[in-house]
Design a protein around this motif. Structure first.
Motif, short mmCIF file in Angstrom:
data_model
loop_
_atom_site.label_atom_id
_atom_site.label_comp_id
_atom_site.label_asym_id
_atom_site.label_seq_id
_atom_site.Cartn_x
_atom_site.Cartn_y
_atom_site.Cartn_z
N LEU A 132 0.82 -1.21 0.00
CA LEU A 132 0.00 0.00 0.00
C LEU A 132 0.86 1.26 0.00
O LEU A 132 0.53 2.25 -0.65
CB LEU A 132 -0.94 -0.01 1.21
CG LEU A 132 -2.01 -1.12 1.22
CD1 LEU A 132 -2.75 -1.12 2.55
CD2 LEU A 132 -2.97 -0.96 0.06
N ALA A 133 1.98 1.21 0.71
CA ALA A 133 2.88 2.36 0.74
C ALA A 133 3.49 2.61 -0.64
O ALA A 133 3.59 3.75 -1.09
CB ALA A 133 3.99 2.13 1.77
N ALA A 134 3.87 1.53 -1.33
CA ALA A 134 4.48 1.67 -2.65
C ALA A 134 3.46 2.05 -3.72
O ALA A 134 3.77 2.81 -4.64
CB ALA A 134 5.18 0.36 -3.04
N GLU A 135 2.23 1.56 -3.60
CA GLU A 135 1.20 1.80 -4.61
C GLU A 135 0.68 3.22 -4.54
O GLU A 135 0.24 3.79 -5.54
CB GLU A 135 0.05 0.80 -4.42
CG GLU A 135 -0.98 0.82 -5.53
CD GLU A 135 -0.37 0.49 -6.88
OE1 GLU A 135 -0.62 1.25 -7.84
OE2 GLU A 135 0.37 -0.51 -6.99
N GLY A 136 0.70 3.81 -3.37
CA GLY A 136 0.26 5.20 -3.24
C GLY A 136 -1.25 5.35 -3.22
O GLY A 136 -1.96 4.52 -2.66
N SER A 137 -1.75 6.39 -3.86
CA SER A 137 -3.17 6.74 -3.76
C SER A 137 -4.10 5.72 -4.39
O SER A 137 -5.31 5.74 -4.12
CB SER A 137 -3.42 8.11 -4.41
OG SER A 137 -3.08 8.09 -5.78
#
Length: 222
Positions: A132-137
């Motif tokens: 989720l942190a890498a995928e962003g919004s």
């Protein structure tokens, strides 16, 4: 409350739940939210939270009646034949529109609330949090699912004092005891979800290693 079923969403009261790719998701599935022009919004699944992380964090919901005669076969079967849970059977079985529209069935929801979700992401589900942190919004995690039950099983879950979730490597099993039908267990696996809600992370710490805020995402929202 009023209900409506389309090929893109299930509407209950003021909220609309996603139906795109519902046959591919489970509670705890995470992936990228897709919003193509001219098509329904859906999640593109990447993977799912380890089932053990959901134990003691899944909450039982409510029973909702549906007037199946007011919808269409195309809308109901957009993800294939409807999967229905029955008394005495752990796995959901397929039921075609011609059968389900005249059957005595209900929709039932199971979910994880934001507090336990935040704890799970920060304390246990490291792989999911990093994704989720890498995928962003566009990163999302499925936090609520609607499943179809025959009315007798839905009534049993409604009248049970609580539910107990247990995990295998692949699936989550949910048991309701003390209701109308003794003890009943269902297996929540891919293919059994009719509609779903997602959450996104809307606040991180400075290094994006800790979730500080979450936001619910319904069909038609951000």
């Amino acid at each position: 409350m009023s209900t409506k079923i389309t090929d893109h969403y299930f509407e209950y009261g003021a909220q609309k739940y996603f139906r795109g790719n519902a046959h591919l998701v489970e509670i705890g599935t995470f992936g990228q939210k897709k919003d193509p022009i001219g098509a329904g919004v859906y999640i593109d699944p990447q993977s799912k939270v380890q089932r053990a992380h959901l134990v003691k964090r899944v909450t039982k919901g409510i029973t909702v009646g549906i007037d199946w005669g007011q919808t269409s076969q195309a809308a109901v079967e957009v993800n294939g034949t409807v999967k229905v849970f029955k008394v005495g059977v752990t796995a959901a079985g397929s039921l075609a529109y011609s059968k389900v529209k005249s059957a005595n069935v209900k929709l039932y929801n199971l979910f994880i609330t934001e507090g336990p979700l935040k704890t799970m992401l920060n304390a246990d589900a490291t792989v999911t949090r990093n994704y989720l942190a890498a995928e962003g919004s566009d990163g999302r995690i499925v936090t609520e699912v609607w499943i179809v039950m025959e009315a007798a099983l839905a009534e049993h879950f409604d009248t049970s004092g609580s539910i107990t979730a247990t995990a295998t490597t692949a699936d989550l099993k949910v048991t309701a005891s003390g209701g109308k039908s003794g003890t009943q267990t269902i297996t929540l696996s891919a293919g059994s979800v009719f509609a779903y809600k997602m959450h996104m992370v809307n606040a991180w710490n400075a290094t994006k290693t800790k979730v500080e805020g979450l936001e619910a995402d319904y069909y038609g929202m951000g």
